[in-house]
Design a protein around this motif. Structure first.
Motif, PDB file in Angstrom:
ATOM      1  N   ASP A 135       0.668  -1.140   0.054  1.00 25.77           N
ATOM      2  CA  ASP A 135      -0.263  -0.074  -0.682  1.00 25.77           C
ATOM      3  C   ASP A 135       1.437   1.195   0.111  1.00 25.77           C
ATOM      4  N   GLY A 136       0.786   2.042  -1.065  1.00 26.34           N
ATOM      5  CA  GLY A 136       1.330   3.872  -0.925  1.00 26.34           C
ATOM      6  C   GLY A 136       1.071   4.033   0.464  1.00 26.34           C
ATOM      7  N   ILE A 137       2.146   5.112   0.896  1.00 28.12           N
ATOM      8  CA  ILE A 137       1.132   5.757   1.681  1.00 28.12           C
ATOM      9  C   ILE A 137       0.929   6.833   2.111  1.00 28.12           C
ATOM     10  N   GLY A 138       0.768   7.537   0.545  1.00 25.36           N
ATOM     11  CA  GLY A 138       0.193   9.614   0.725  1.00 25.36           C
ATOM     12  C   GLY A 138      -1.707   8.668  -0.277  1.00 25.36           C
ATOM     13  N   ASP A 139      -1.682   7.959  -0.151  1.00 26.00           N
ATOM     14  CA  ASP A 139      -3.175   7.548  -1.107  1.00 26.00           C
ATOM     15  C   ASP A 139      -3.624   6.670  -0.549  1.00 26.00           C
ATOM     16  N   THR A 140      -3.380   5.609   0.717  1.00 25.94           N
ATOM     17  CA  THR A 140      -3.824   4.850   0.841  1.00 25.94           C
ATOM     18  C   THR A 140      -3.834   4.192   2.544  1.00 25.94           C
ATOM     19  N   ILE A 141      -2.093   4.553   3.024  1.00 23.90           N
ATOM     20  CA  ILE A 141      -2.022   4.342   4.448  1.00 23.90           C
ATOM     21  C   ILE A 141      -2.586   6.095   4.899  1.00 23.90           C
ATOM     22  N   ARG A 142      -1.993   6.263   4.474  1.00 17.87           N
ATOM     23  CA  ARG A 142      -2.443   8.168   5.474  1.00 17.87           C
ATOM     24  C   ARG A 142      -3.720   8.311   5.973  1.00 17.87           C
ATOM     25  N   PRO A 143      -4.361   8.539   4.128  1.00 18.93           N
ATOM     26  CA  PRO A 143      -6.091   8.708   4.506  1.00 18.93           C
ATOM     27  C   PRO A 143      -6.478   7.884   5.450  1.00 18.93           C
ATOM     28  N   ARG A 144      -6.052   6.699   5.335  1.00 19.04           N
ATOM     29  CA  ARG A 144      -6.881   5.506   6.550  1.00 19.04           C
ATOM     30  C   ARG A 144      -6.620   5.880   7.691  1.00 19.04           C
ATOM     31  N   LEU A 145      -5.507   5.709   8.524  1.00 10.92           N
ATOM     32  CA  LEU A 145      -5.335   6.263   9.339  1.00 10.92           C
ATOM     33  C   LEU A 145      -5.929   8.151   9.539  1.00 10.92           C
ATOM     34  N   GLU A 146      -6.122   8.700   8.747  1.00 12.38           N
ATOM     35  CA  GLU A 146      -6.963   9.996   9.054  1.00 12.38           C
ATOM     36  C   GLU A 146      -8.221   9.746   9.541  1.00 12.38           C
ATOM     37  N   GLU A 147      -8.584   8.757   8.966  1.00 12.86           N
ATOM     38  CA  GLU A 147     -10.231   8.529   8.263  1.00 12.86           C
ATOM     39  C   GLU A 147     -10.444   7.706  10.114  1.00 12.86           C
ATOM     40  N   ALA A 148      -9.122   7.651  10.568  1.00 19.19           N
ATOM     41  CA  ALA A 148      -9.845   7.110  11.739  1.00 19.19           C
ATOM     42  C   ALA A 148      -9.229   7.920  13.088  1.00 19.19           C
ATOM     43  N   SER A 149      -8.933   8.546  12.659  1.00 17.97           N
ATOM     44  CA  SER A 149      -8.638  10.452  13.732  1.00 17.97           C
ATOM     45  C   SER A 149      -7.426   9.375  14.563  1.00 17.97           C
ATOM     46  N   ALA A 150      -6.859   8.901  14.095  1.00 20.62           N
ATOM     47  CA  ALA A 150      -5.471   8.647  14.376  1.00 20.62           C
ATOM     48  C   ALA A 150      -4.153  10.104  14.302  1.00 20.62           C
ATOM     49  N   ASP A 151      -3.121   9.696  15.676  1.00 19.67           N
ATOM     50  CA  ASP A 151      -2.272  11.210  15.300  1.00 19.67           C
ATOM     51  C   ASP A 151      -1.343  10.270  15.048  1.00 19.67           C
ATOM     52  N   VAL A 152      -1.198  10.687  13.274  1.00 18.40           N
ATOM     53  CA  VAL A 152      -0.364  10.093  12.007  1.00 18.40           C
ATOM     54  C   VAL A 152       1.093  10.120  13.056  1.00 18.40           C
ATOM     55  N   ARG A 153       1.477  11.664  13.386  1.00 20.23           N
ATOM     56  CA  ARG A 153       2.474  11.991  14.209  1.00 20.23           C
ATOM     57  C   ARG A 153       3.520  10.885  15.165  1.00 20.23           C
ATOM     58  N   ARG A 154       2.648  10.609  15.127  1.00 17.72           N
ATOM     59  CA  ARG A 154       3.068   9.015  16.133  1.00 17.72           C
ATOM     60  C   ARG A 154       2.601   7.927  15.568  1.00 17.72           C
ATOM     61  N   VAL A 155       3.485   7.350  14.052  1.00 18.19           N
ATOM     62  CA  VAL A 155       2.507   6.548  13.492  1.00 18.19           C
ATOM     63  C   VAL A 155       4.456   6.409  12.467  1.00 18.19           C
ATOM     64  N   SER A 156       5.176   5.012  11.713  1.00 17.28           N
ATOM     65  CA  SER A 156       6.188   4.906  11.107  1.00 17.28           C
ATOM     66  C   SER A 156       5.489   4.297  10.703  1.00 17.28           C
ATOM     67  N   VAL A 157       5.407   4.598   8.867  1.00 17.21           N
ATOM     68  CA  VAL A 157       5.671   3.800   7.972  1.00 17.21           C
ATOM     69  C   VAL A 157       7.353   2.835   7.365  1.00 17.21           C
ATOM     70  N   VAL A 158       7.229   1.630   7.353  1.00 16.16           N
ATOM     71  CA  VAL A 158       8.624   1.479   6.996  1.00 16.16           C
ATOM     72  C   VAL A 158       7.989   0.044   5.931  1.00 16.16           C
ATOM     73  N   GLN A 159       8.864   0.792   4.347  1.00 15.44           N
ATOM     74  CA  GLN A 159       8.103   0.390   3.342  1.00 15.44           C
ATOM     75  C   GLN A 159       9.925  -0.369   2.367  1.00 15.44           C
ATOM     76  N   LEU A 160      10.797   0.120   3.378  1.00 13.80           N
ATOM     77  CA  LEU A 160      12.722  -0.012   2.564  1.00 13.80           C
ATOM     78  C   LEU A 160      13.147  -0.144   3.336  1.00 13.80           C
ATOM     79  N   ILE A 161      13.807  -0.843   3.421  1.00 13.69           N
ATOM     80  CA  ILE A 161      15.338  -0.680   4.979  1.00 13.69           C
ATOM     81  C   ILE A 161      16.168  -0.201   3.927  1.00 13.69           C
ATOM     82  N   PRO A 162      17.006   0.838   4.211  1.00 13.21           N
ATOM     83  CA  PRO A 162      18.056   1.944   3.601  1.00 13.21           C
ATOM     84  C   PRO A 162      19.674   1.362   3.314  1.00 13.21           C
ATOM     85  N   GLU A 163      19.087   0.574   2.502  1.00 13.23           N
ATOM     86  CA  GLU A 163      20.806  -0.073   2.366  1.00 13.23           C
ATOM     87  C   GLU A 163      20.750  -0.285   1.395  1.00 13.23           C
ATOM     88  N   GLY A 164      22.013   0.211   0.863  1.00 18.48           N
ATOM     89  CA  GLY A 164      21.661   0.839  -0.735  1.00 18.48           C
ATOM     90  C   GLY A 164      21.185   1.671  -1.561  1.00 18.48           C
TER      91      GLY A 164
END
Length: 88
Positions: A27-56
């Motif tokens: 799932d994309g952060i901007g088009d799926t995850i963040r809108p769902r968090l906002e709809e659920a009234s989550a505090d998005v500042r307290r959410v970290s989304v990991v999609q890649l391991i910053p290795e190379g």
């Protein structure tokens, strides 16, 4: 909810508030995850989304190989909830 301390949708109290770490490769952060968090009234500042391991150039997380990296992110966020979606 975990990020705000507000009761869960079923009315149960949120006893342990804190951060949330979401591991996802589909799932994309901007088009799926963040809108769902906002709809659920989550505090998005307290959410970290990991999609890649910053290795190379970056790669998707692999379990169990990246458990320590994910645990470090959980500690950084003072996470009370770790979501792995999807678990393959």
């Amino acid at each position: 909810s975990v990020t705000t301390g507000r009761p869960w949708p079923d009315g149960a109290p949120a006893e342990h508030t804190g951060g949330v770490v979401i591991v996802t490769t589909e799932d994309g952060i901007g088009d799926t995850i963040r809108p769902r968090l906002e709809e659920a009234s989550a505090d998005v500042r307290r959410v970290s989304v990991v999609q890649l391991i910053p290795e190379g150039p970056g790669r998707v997380p692999v379990l169990p190989g990246d458990v320590e990296l994910l645990m470090a992110e959980c500690r950084r966020m003072s996470a009370r909830l770790l979501i792995i979606d999807p678990l393959m």
